[in-house]
Design a protein around this motif. Sequence first.
Motif, short mmCIF file in Angstrom:
data_model
loop_
_atom_site.label_atom_id
_atom_site.label_comp_id
_atom_site.label_asym_id
_atom_site.label_seq_id
_atom_site.Cartn_x
_atom_site.Cartn_y
_atom_site.Cartn_z
N ALA A 85 -3.60 -13.92 2.02
CA ALA A 85 -3.77 -12.50 2.31
C ALA A 85 -2.39 -11.89 2.54
CB ALA A 85 -4.65 -12.29 3.55
N VAL A 86 -2.34 -10.56 2.46
CA VAL A 86 -1.11 -9.83 2.76
C VAL A 86 -1.42 -8.88 3.92
CG1 VAL A 86 0.69 -8.30 1.91
CG2 VAL A 86 -0.39 -9.95 0.35
N GLY A 87 -0.65 -8.99 4.99
CA GLY A 87 -0.82 -8.12 6.15
C GLY A 87 0.25 -7.05 6.16
N HIS A 88 -0.18 -5.81 6.41
CA HIS A 88 0.73 -4.67 6.37
C HIS A 88 0.80 -3.98 7.72
CE1 HIS A 88 0.97 -4.56 1.90
NE2 HIS A 88 -0.25 -5.06 1.99
N ARG A 89 2.00 -3.73 8.19
CA ARG A 89 2.15 -2.87 9.37
C ARG A 89 1.95 -1.42 8.94
NH1 ARG A 89 7.32 -0.22 11.91
NH2 ARG A 89 6.51 0.43 13.94
N VAL A 90 1.04 -0.73 9.63
CA VAL A 90 0.86 0.71 9.43
C VAL A 90 1.03 1.37 10.80
CG1 VAL A 90 -0.69 2.54 8.67
CG2 VAL A 90 -0.71 0.32 7.50
N VAL A 91 1.87 2.37 10.87
CA VAL A 91 2.22 2.94 12.16
C VAL A 91 1.06 3.69 12.80
CG1 VAL A 91 3.66 4.69 13.29
CG2 VAL A 91 4.70 2.98 11.79
N HIS A 92 0.44 4.60 12.06
CA HIS A 92 -0.52 5.50 12.69
C HIS A 92 -1.92 5.32 12.13
CE1 HIS A 92 -1.53 8.71 15.37
NE2 HIS A 92 -0.27 9.11 15.51
N GLY A 93 -2.86 4.95 13.00
CA GLY A 93 -4.26 4.85 12.61
C GLY A 93 -5.12 5.94 13.22
N GLY A 94 -4.47 6.90 13.91
CA GLY A 94 -5.23 7.96 14.55
C GLY A 94 -6.28 7.38 15.47
N LYS A 95 -7.43 8.05 15.55
CA LYS A 95 -8.53 7.48 16.33
C LYS A 95 -9.57 6.84 15.43
CE LYS A 95 -11.03 11.91 16.78
NZ LYS A 95 -11.60 12.89 17.74
N ARG A 96 -9.22 6.69 14.14
CA ARG A 96 -10.16 6.13 13.17
C ARG A 96 -10.10 4.60 13.13
NH1 ARG A 96 -8.82 10.17 8.05
NH2 ARG A 96 -8.86 12.10 9.28
N PHE A 97 -8.91 4.04 13.33
CA PHE A 97 -8.73 2.60 13.14
C PHE A 97 -8.41 1.96 14.48
CE2 PHE A 97 -7.62 4.49 9.00
CZ PHE A 97 -8.52 3.80 8.21
N PHE A 98 -9.29 1.09 14.94
CA PHE A 98 -9.10 0.45 16.23
C PHE A 98 -9.04 -1.07 16.11
CE2 PHE A 98 -13.52 1.55 15.44
CZ PHE A 98 -14.16 0.32 15.54
N GLU A 99 -8.94 -1.58 14.89
CA GLU A 99 -8.83 -3.02 14.67
C GLU A 99 -8.19 -3.24 13.30
OE1 GLU A 99 -12.77 -4.53 14.82
OE2 GLU A 99 -13.47 -3.36 13.12
N PRO A 100 -7.70 -4.46 13.02
CA PRO A 100 -7.15 -4.73 11.69
C PRO A 100 -8.23 -4.50 10.64
CG PRO A 100 -7.46 -6.78 12.92
CD PRO A 100 -7.65 -5.66 13.89
N THR A 101 -7.84 -3.87 9.54
CA THR A 101 -8.82 -3.37 8.58
C THR A 101 -8.45 -3.79 7.17
OG1 THR A 101 -9.19 -1.44 10.00
CG2 THR A 101 -9.97 -1.30 7.71
N VAL A 102 -9.40 -4.41 6.47
CA VAL A 102 -9.17 -4.76 5.07
C VAL A 102 -8.99 -3.48 4.26
CG1 VAL A 102 -10.16 -5.85 3.01
CG2 VAL A 102 -10.47 -6.92 5.26
N VAL A 103 -7.93 -3.45 3.46
CA VAL A 103 -7.59 -2.23 2.72
C VAL A 103 -8.56 -2.03 1.56
CG1 VAL A 103 -5.83 -1.10 1.32
CG2 VAL A 103 -5.17 -2.38 3.37
#
Length: 397
Positions: A85-103
């Motif tokens: 797998a490839v893991g990506h750092r994303v700075v801002h998830g707003g209030k939508r993303f509260f856990e690691p998420t498959v793209v």
Amino acid sequence: MSAVLVINSGSSSFKYQLIDMDTERPLASGLVERIGDSSGHTTHEGPNGKSERTVDIPDHTAGFRAMLDAFEANGPSLDEFPPVAVGHRVVHGGKRFFEPTVVTPLVEINIEDLADLAPLHNPANLEGIRAAEKAFPDVPHVAVFDTAFHQTLAPEAFTYAIDADLAEKHRVRRYGFHGTSHKYVSEKAAEFLGRPLGELKQIVLHLGNGASACAIDGGRSVDTSMGMTPLEGLVMGTRSGDIDPAVLIHLARRAHLDTNGLDELLNRKSGLLGLSGHGDMRDVQATADAGDPDARLALDTYSHRLKHYIGAYIAILGGLDVLSFTAGVGENAPAVRAGAVAGLEGLGIRLDASRNAERGSGVRVISTDDSPVTVLVVPTNEELEIARQTLEAIDAG
């Protein structure tokens, strides 16, 4: 062996690390920089040592080709150690993303939609994701959000006291950042002490060029110093941290600064740089030691703000078990650590001067044996935390 490739993508560069998740040790790491330039540069460190190349890198896709060339030339072989797998750092998830998420395509749309909250980061993170998907089309890609750890904040901790309808419409609230580091360090501290994470009240101070404090109760973020953006909170290398918002109105009226000018001032010309002329803590410390009063004031202001947050978070937590310093400044600047806790003995924080002065590479205690609060230096490892969360996401899916 299950290897995970971790990507931290910026607008003109990206860092990468291939991690063997059976041992949690890096197999290779590198940097691709000057993307968009005919004289792009790659640095790769693997089993065959360190190599550097200058190559045309017009975009992120070309950057990933250059990375693949570096693996092929200097190892390890991605045929022998293919990433699962490839893991990506994303700075801002707003209030939508509260856990690691498959793209997925929908996740990409949401990351793009949140770009107005992190215009310098999310677009660059997304470019890295899309280029990586071309380079590794047959494995899952996972977005790990800096903001996700702080989704446990209560409404009273994330709400700003402005017009509620306006705030809702424009997504104005505290989100917090450095969550990946705060999570890793708090868990590492509990592991080091041999105590259950769920029973500890902790404060983590992530002190790098960007800096933030986090109050963690039983493994959950309950307050953090960065806000809607990474500008709020502690004094940083070039960012102001907390400031009376009326100062901006005053400067707009009297200094005729527009929004771009204010943004430039607060994000790039303030903090240690604005106070002392130096944005790097090592230079500030050296200049202060040489007797420069501006550098000394910068250090004193930096320490004062740290004490402010330590005290506030002890009140929020209702006590404190562990205080951890991490990131470049937190791990390597004994004088900063000493300044941050000087005079806090009445709050149960007693620093051992000799322990604090010692250099080390691992987790270490720098408080006295009789200190009610254990003070630690905990080297952060955001890449490993991203890799762990990446595996969790694909296992859950």
